[in-house]
Write an enzyme that holds these catalytic residues in place. Structure first.
Site, mmCIF file in Angstrom:
data_model
loop_
_atom_site.group_PDB
_atom_site.id
_atom_site.type_symbol
_atom_site.label_atom_id
_atom_site.label_comp_id
_atom_site.label_asym_id
_atom_site.label_seq_id
_atom_site.Cartn_x
_atom_site.Cartn_y
_atom_site.Cartn_z
ATOM 1 N N HIS A 104 0.833 -1.197 0.000
ATOM 2 C CA HIS A 104 0.000 0.000 0.000
ATOM 3 C C HIS A 104 0.876 1.258 0.000
ATOM 4 O O HIS A 104 1.968 1.266 0.568
ATOM 5 C CB HIS A 104 -0.905 0.029 1.230
ATOM 6 C CG HIS A 104 -1.765 -1.182 1.378
ATOM 7 N ND1 HIS A 104 -2.580 -1.649 0.363
ATOM 8 C CD2 HIS A 104 -1.942 -2.036 2.411
ATOM 9 C CE1 HIS A 104 -3.222 -2.728 0.779
ATOM 10 N NE2 HIS A 104 -2.856 -2.980 2.022
ATOM 11 N N GLU A 121 -2.047 -0.199 8.086
ATOM 12 C CA GLU A 121 -3.044 -1.082 8.683
ATOM 13 C C GLU A 121 -2.413 -1.981 9.732
ATOM 14 O O GLU A 121 -1.192 -1.991 9.917
ATOM 15 C CB GLU A 121 -3.724 -1.927 7.605
ATOM 16 C CG GLU A 121 -2.777 -2.838 6.846
ATOM 17 C CD GLU A 121 -3.433 -3.490 5.627
ATOM 18 O OE1 GLU A 121 -4.537 -3.069 5.236
ATOM 19 O OE2 GLU A 121 -2.825 -4.411 5.072
ATOM 20 N N HIS A 179 3.089 -7.554 1.828
ATOM 21 C CA HIS A 179 2.387 -8.438 2.751
ATOM 22 C C HIS A 179 1.302 -9.222 2.027
ATOM 23 O O HIS A 179 0.866 -8.848 0.936
ATOM 24 C CB HIS A 179 1.757 -7.632 3.895
ATOM 25 C CG HIS A 179 0.737 -6.642 3.420
ATOM 26 N ND1 HIS A 179 1.067 -5.438 2.850
ATOM 27 C CD2 HIS A 179 -0.628 -6.688 3.426
ATOM 28 C CE1 HIS A 179 -0.029 -4.769 2.542
ATOM 29 N NE2 HIS A 179 -1.074 -5.516 2.869
ATOM 30 N N ARG A 199 -1.129 -4.684 -6.391
ATOM 31 C CA ARG A 199 -0.790 -6.114 -6.430
ATOM 32 C C ARG A 199 0.563 -6.312 -7.106
ATOM 33 O O ARG A 199 0.774 -5.873 -8.233
ATOM 34 C CB ARG A 199 -1.854 -6.907 -7.190
ATOM 35 C CG ARG A 199 -3.202 -6.928 -6.526
ATOM 36 C CD ARG A 199 -4.125 -7.952 -7.200
ATOM 37 N NE ARG A 199 -5.508 -7.682 -6.855
ATOM 38 C CZ ARG A 199 -6.369 -7.061 -7.641
ATOM 39 N NH1 ARG A 199 -5.989 -6.668 -8.846
ATOM 40 N NH2 ARG A 199 -7.601 -6.845 -7.250
#
Length: 325
Positions: A104, A121, A179, A199
């Site tokens: 991200h 996150e 991740h 991605r």
């Protein structure tokens, strides 16, 4: 007529995903047909706005509630993120298959879609099958050139750091960290209110439409933090009743884990709302004006002006807020 603040519960927005399953039904959630990978439990994002399902505000979207009550209910630090949305997005994830290997961006990435923020996150593992693992960062001494070369040779998986997981593990995942959750994991996710994912690799599998899903190689290579973004992990199973353990701390959110055996009182502050994610057990959430039964899989947004509240029963709870400046 003014409405006194009370804990808000929302109807989850369910998302079908190629890697999803039906595990969220174990929390008593109503799932539509299909492979459901994500339950957006508390969301003020255009891709899924949750609506209040209890009390006087029933039927209103979180976006409407936030605009109507602003900092009075959501706090001086929690009223809105820099993009004007509610600061956090709370999810439950059912990983019946491996998620794509992804990364991200940060808030200042110039390629962000309009209106989007970056996405830092954290995960709390609710359950994990024997042998379950996640992908958590790159192997040592990996840079953009080496990673790009590995991708050309079809050797991406050789560059990734795999970590075994079990229930109670917590992972902090700052923007820039490569991740992926893998099969056999059910997790709670607390994140910035963003839906931007790049991605890097997707196992060459077709998506729900039968076509290969889009990869975002150039964006991924640009936003990866090759010398570590500050990711951290811990096992949280050793806390005792009445303890609150900080399991993730950033400028975007503070997440604590608590174990309730009996009852415990706490209070909101004018700085921020509080979100309670019930990870295990069942019990009662009480406040001055009333009470609400709670059980595993439920999430509640407590307004900053709620004041004192009490949790009772046998519960494992994640408590989330937005830290002060």
């Amino acid at each position: 007529m003014s409405i006194k603040p009370y804990p808000l519960q929302f109807k989850a927005e369910m998302k079908e995903r190629i890697w999803g399953g039906r595990a969220l039904e174990s929390f008593g959630l109503q799932l539509p047909p299909g492979a459901i990978g994500e339950g957006w439990m508390i969301s003020d994002h255009p891709n899924g706005i949750t609506r209040v399902m209890n009390g006087p505000l029933q039927g209103l979207g979180l976006d409407v509630v936030r605009k109507q009550y602003g900092s009075e209910w959501f706090g001086t630090c929690g009223a809105a993120a820099s993009n004007g949305r509610f600061p956090l997005l709370i999810k439950l994830l059912d990983c019946n298959d491996d998620l794509s290997v992804q990364v991200h961006p940060t808030d200042d990435y110039e390629g962000l879609p309009e209106g989007e923020s970056g996405k830092t996150e954290m995960w709390y593992i609710l359950s994990a099958k024997p042998g379950a693992k996640i992908i958590y960062g790159l192997k040592e001494n990996m840079d953009a050139k080496a990673l790009s070369r590995a991708m050309e040779l079809g050797l991406v998986m050789d560059t990734l750091h795999e970590v075994p997981v079990k229930a109670g593990d917590a992972f902090y995942i700052p923007a820039g960290t490569v991740h992926a959750l893998c099969s056999g994991v059910v997790a709670a996710e607390i994140q910035q209110n963003s839906d931007t994912t790049y991605r890097l690799y997707d196992y060459n599998r077709p998506g729900l439409d039968g076509k290969l899903r889009e990869l975002h190689i150039e964006d991924s290579l640009r936003v990866i933090a090759y010398d570590n973004a500050g990711a951290s992990r811990m096992n949280t199973m050793n806390i005792g009743p009445g303890e609150w353990l900080t399991i993730a701390s950033s400028s975007y959110f503070l997440v604590e884990k608590g174990l309730i055996r009996g009852s415990e009182q706490a209070a909101t502050s004018p700085d921020s709302f509080v979100i309670l994610v019930i990870a295990e057990g069942e019990g009662l959430l009480s406040w001055e004006e009333g009470g609400q039964s709670v059980r595993a899989g439920e999430c509640f947004l407590l307004p900053a002006t709620l004041g004192r509240y009490e949790l009772s029963g046998s519960l494992t709870v994640l408590r989330c807020s937005v830290p002060g400046n």
